[in-house]
Enzyme design. Structure first.
Site, PDB file in Angstrom:
ATOM      1  CD  GLU A  78       1.116 -12.244   9.436  1.00 43.41           C
ATOM      2  OE1 GLU A  78       2.253 -12.223   9.928  1.00 43.41           O
ATOM      3  OE2 GLU A  78       0.728 -11.466   8.545  1.00 43.41           O
TER       4      GLU A  78
ATOM      5  CG  ASN B 262      -2.145  -7.739   7.579  1.00 44.82           C
ATOM      6  OD1 ASN B 262      -2.794  -7.233   6.663  1.00 44.82           O
ATOM      7  ND2 ASN B 262      -0.829  -7.653   7.633  1.00 44.82           N
TER       8      ASN B 262
ATOM      9  CD  GLU C 254      -1.989  -3.835   1.329  1.00 45.56           C
ATOM     10  OE1 GLU C 254      -1.738  -5.039   1.585  1.00 45.56           O
ATOM     11  OE2 GLU C 254      -1.719  -2.905   2.088  1.00 45.56           O
TER      12      GLU C 254
ATOM     13  CB  CYS D 212      -4.148  -1.510   4.264  1.00 40.48           C
ATOM     14  SG  CYS D 212      -2.714  -1.869   5.276  1.00 40.48           S
TER      15      CYS D 212
ATOM     16  CD  GLU E 166      10.648 -13.300   4.698  1.00 42.40           C
ATOM     17  OE1 GLU E 166      11.279 -13.405   5.765  1.00 42.40           O
ATOM     18  OE2 GLU E 166       9.542 -12.745   4.597  1.00 42.40           O
TER      19      GLU E 166
ATOM     20  CB  CYS F 112      -1.034   0.021   1.127  1.00 44.12           C
ATOM     21  SG  CYS F 112      -0.343  -0.153   2.779  1.00 44.12           S
TER      22      CYS F 112
ATOM     23  NE  ARG G 132       3.277 -16.534   4.649  1.00 47.02           N
ATOM     24  CZ  ARG G 132       3.723 -15.694   5.590  1.00 47.02           C
ATOM     25  NH1 ARG G 132       2.899 -15.201   6.493  1.00 47.02           N
ATOM     26  NH2 ARG G 132       4.994 -15.353   5.636  1.00 47.02           N
TER      27      ARG G 132
ATOM     28  CG  ASP H  64      -0.867 -10.772  12.225  1.00 44.81           C
ATOM     29  OD1 ASP H  64      -1.078  -9.937  11.326  1.00 44.81           O
ATOM     30  OD2 ASP H  64       0.263 -11.028  12.673  1.00 44.81           O
TER      31      ASP H  64
ATOM     32  NE  ARG I 176       7.209  -8.011   3.338  1.00 42.51           N
ATOM     33  CZ  ARG I 176       6.305  -7.812   4.277  1.00 42.51           C
ATOM     34  NH1 ARG I 176       6.359  -8.503   5.391  1.00 42.51           N
ATOM     35  NH2 ARG I 176       5.357  -6.916   4.116  1.00 42.51           N
TER      36      ARG I 176
ATOM     37  NE  ARG J 105       8.959 -17.081   7.557  1.00 38.58           N
ATOM     38  CZ  ARG J 105       8.318 -15.999   7.984  1.00 38.58           C
ATOM     39  NH1 ARG J 105       8.624 -14.823   7.490  1.00 38.58           N
ATOM     40  NH2 ARG J 105       7.403 -16.086   8.908  1.00 38.58           N
TER      41      ARG J 105
HETATM   42  N1  SER Z   1       0.552  -3.361   4.112  1.00 34.84           N
HETATM   43  C1  SER Z   1       0.321  -4.406   5.055  1.00 34.84           C
HETATM   44  C2  SER Z   1       1.557  -5.207   5.348  1.00 34.84           C
HETATM   45  O1  SER Z   1       2.593  -4.998   4.774  1.00 34.84           O
HETATM   46  C3  SER Z   1      -0.792  -5.305   4.603  1.00 34.84           C
HETATM   47  O2  SER Z   1      -0.479  -5.917   3.417  1.00 34.84           O
HETATM   48  O3  SER Z   1       1.491  -6.072   6.174  1.00 34.84           O
HETATM   49 ZN    ZN Z   2      -1.145  -2.070   3.607  1.00 34.93          ZN
END
Ligand code: SER
Ligand code: ZN
Length: 539
Positions: free
Chosen positions: A469, A472, A395, A498, A378, A346, A505, A456, A376, A387
């Site tokens: 998780e 969220n 989103e 958001c 990881e 976001c 997941r 979460d 990411r 993961r």
């Molecule tokens: N922006 C939030 C996050 O990074 C939801 O996607 O967890």
């Molecule tokens: Zn977000």
């Protein structure tokens, strides 16, 4: 952060600063006398203003005038003067004097660098009468000494050339220019130190986690790692990059079924509109979102060529043509980092609203993005599809007044509950945790406003007994509208929230509990997903 201030209050801290103020002209007898009077006045009133009974404030403990020769001396022969009386005697007229050296000591009230700025501001008026102007400041030395039990081992800090810890005292020796004094860099260094200590104190405790809801136990139909089974069936194959999968037709069909469920049962009924958010995110965005505070070990960095000129790159291309090797180290010298790949999805959206004023009529605004990957780094944590470094997420972003955002988050949670109970039929729970933006900014704990925070969603992975998780829902308060200067026409406070829905997941959770054989899946989901396509046959 009230607790932090309390700590600061009882602590001992002192500041010692030596600086040279350069002048535009020579200081004669009269000007020097005026300067002496001024220093006395500083020590009696100017540097004591706003200091409570218990404090001392700042004091010019020594000053002297310098000419060119002595200025070059770099404050070598500083006689230690310990009080203001000595300071007054310290200076005599010298030929060519065109600078003033001051040594300022202080406690926490009127920190020495603030005292220096106050001194300078008022000195301009004093010397103006003799047609002498101010020409900049050299900060020679700046030492800070503070109580510090060794709960946090700080090894180095920006602008600190020397740092030592002994006898419960932290001693910092700062290297600063005038500009950095003006920007109150010393205050920021202290704030950072207090924050590191606050983090370390939290570190012992677990991150905030508070159970909100738990589903009934569900029948467990599978007890193996679904990723291994998917690899065996060739539903997924490792991509060329780390933590990256190539998703085959079957699992892709499952992902798309999840998306359809989300559209049908969340986005449509709640009035969402689709947008496309950028996936290359610049530092500009991450400065405003707070990610620039902590993202470094996890970012996928993005670079652009320093020039598009083919000649500039010719030797690199030639090298590859001859050797078949790509000379990455030489490429590094010719590219420039501009930010990274999408991390939280976001934040880059907010550039769309930056600096704008929204008409109250269009609230609440609900938009979503599913236009690309998130990334990411990881490291050791990579596992299966749960993961990964490269993942797919829808989103949802909602914007409105505080009341609208809070009630929308509740409606969203209702819709999700329906999906997990009635369609996917999984064993899951909801927990209130450290808000995602605080976690991603490297801050511990809970938001100061109880209504701000992240919920979460976690589900049981039978093969490991762990809870994962998988999405969220967050109420982010006014953080984003404030960070990107977005206002409401009525002047009311604008809030946002958001929700990130991770397709990998969802799949990891669903397949871990239900297995890969469609006959074991709930009828409700089988109808949505349809037949899984068998496309590739390997020999
Ligand atoms: N922006 C939030 C996050 O990074 C939801 O996607 O967890
Ligand atoms: Zn977000």
């Amino acid at each position: 952060m009230g607790a932090m201030n309390a700590v600061e209050d009882v602590e001992h801290i002192n500041f010692r600063l030596v600086a040279v103020l350069k002048l535009s002209g020579e200081l004669g007898e009269d000007a020097l006398n005026a300067l002496r009077d001024f220093v006395r006045a500083c020590n009696q009133t100017l540097l004591k203003k706003g200091v409570p009974e218990s404090g001392r404030g700042a004091e010019i403990v020594r000053f002297r005038v310098l000419n060119e020769a002595e200025r070059a001396d770099e404050a070598e022969n500083v006689d230690e003067a310990e009080n203001a009386d000595e300071a007054e005697k310290a200076s005599d007229v010298i030929p060519g004097a065109n600078a003033i050296e001051v040594e300022i000591h202080s406690d926490r009230y009127v920190r020495a660098h603030d005292a220096l700025l106050r001194f300078r501001r008022n000195l301009a008026g004093v010397l103006g009468r003799y047609r002498i102007g101010l020409r900049g400041i050299d900060v020679r030395t700046y030492e800070i000494e503070m109580d510090w039990r060794d709960e946090v081992r700080v090894k180095s800090l920006p602008f600190v050339k020397n740092l030592s810890l002994s006898d419960g005292k932290l001693r910092l020796s700062l290297e600063l220019s005038e500009r950095e004094i003006e920007r109150r860099i010393p205050d920021r260094i202290l704030r950072l130190l207090y924050e590191k200590r606050e983090m370390a104190r939290w570190g012992g405790k677990k991150e905030h986690w508070e159970l909100l809801f738990e589903s009934e136990r569900k029948e467990i139909l599978f007890d193996r790692d679904p990723a291994e089974e998917m690899i065996r069936r060739c539903w997924i194959v490792h991509g060329a990059s780390r933590g990256q999968w190539i998703y085959g037709p079957q699992i892709t069909r499952i992902f798309r079924a999840f998306e359809r469920i989300l559209m049908e049962h969340v986005c449509k009924p709640l009035g969402y509109h689709e947008m496309i958010f950028p996936k290359v995110v610049t530092w500009d965005v991450w400065k405003h979102s707070g990610h620039a505070r902590a993202i470094y070990p996890e970012a996928y960095y993005v670079c652009v060529p320093k020039t598009r000129d083919p000649e500039y790159w010719e030797d690199i291309a030639d090298y590859f043509k001859i050797t078949g090797e790509v000379p990455t180290d030489r490429i590094m010298e010719r590219i420039e980092n501009i930010g990274g790949l999408c991390y939280a999805q976001c934040p880059p959206f907010w550039i769309f609203l930056r600096g704008k004023t929204i008409d109250d009529d269009c609230l609440p605004i609900c938009v979503f993005d599913r236009s690309g990957t998130s990334h990411r780094y990881e490291s050791g944590g990579i596992h299966g599809i749960e993961r990964v470094d490269e993942f797919h997420r829808v989103e949802l972003v909602f914007i409105g007044t505080k009341e609208q955002v809070i009630s929308h988050a509740a409606a969203l949670r209702e819709r999700y509950r329906f999906i997990f109970e009635k369609i996917l039929d999984i064993e899951w729970r909801e927990a209130k945790v450290t808000p995602w933006f605080m976690a991603q900014e490297g801050r511990a704990g809970v938001a100061s406003d109880r209504e701000v925070g992240t919920v979460d969603y976690e589900a049981l992975l039978p093969y490991s007994g762990k809870w994962l998780e998988f999405q969220n829902v967050s109420v982010n308060g006014d953080k984003y509208p404030r960070g990107f200067s977005v206002k409401l026409r009525s002047g009311r406070e604008l809030w946002s929230g958001c929700s990130g829905v991770g397709l990998e997941r969802w799949a990891a959770v669903f397949l871990a509990q239900k297995g890969l054989d469609t006959e074991n899946w709930p009828q409700s989901f089988r109808e949505i997903v349809g037949e899984l396509p068998e496309v590739f046959k390997f020999v």
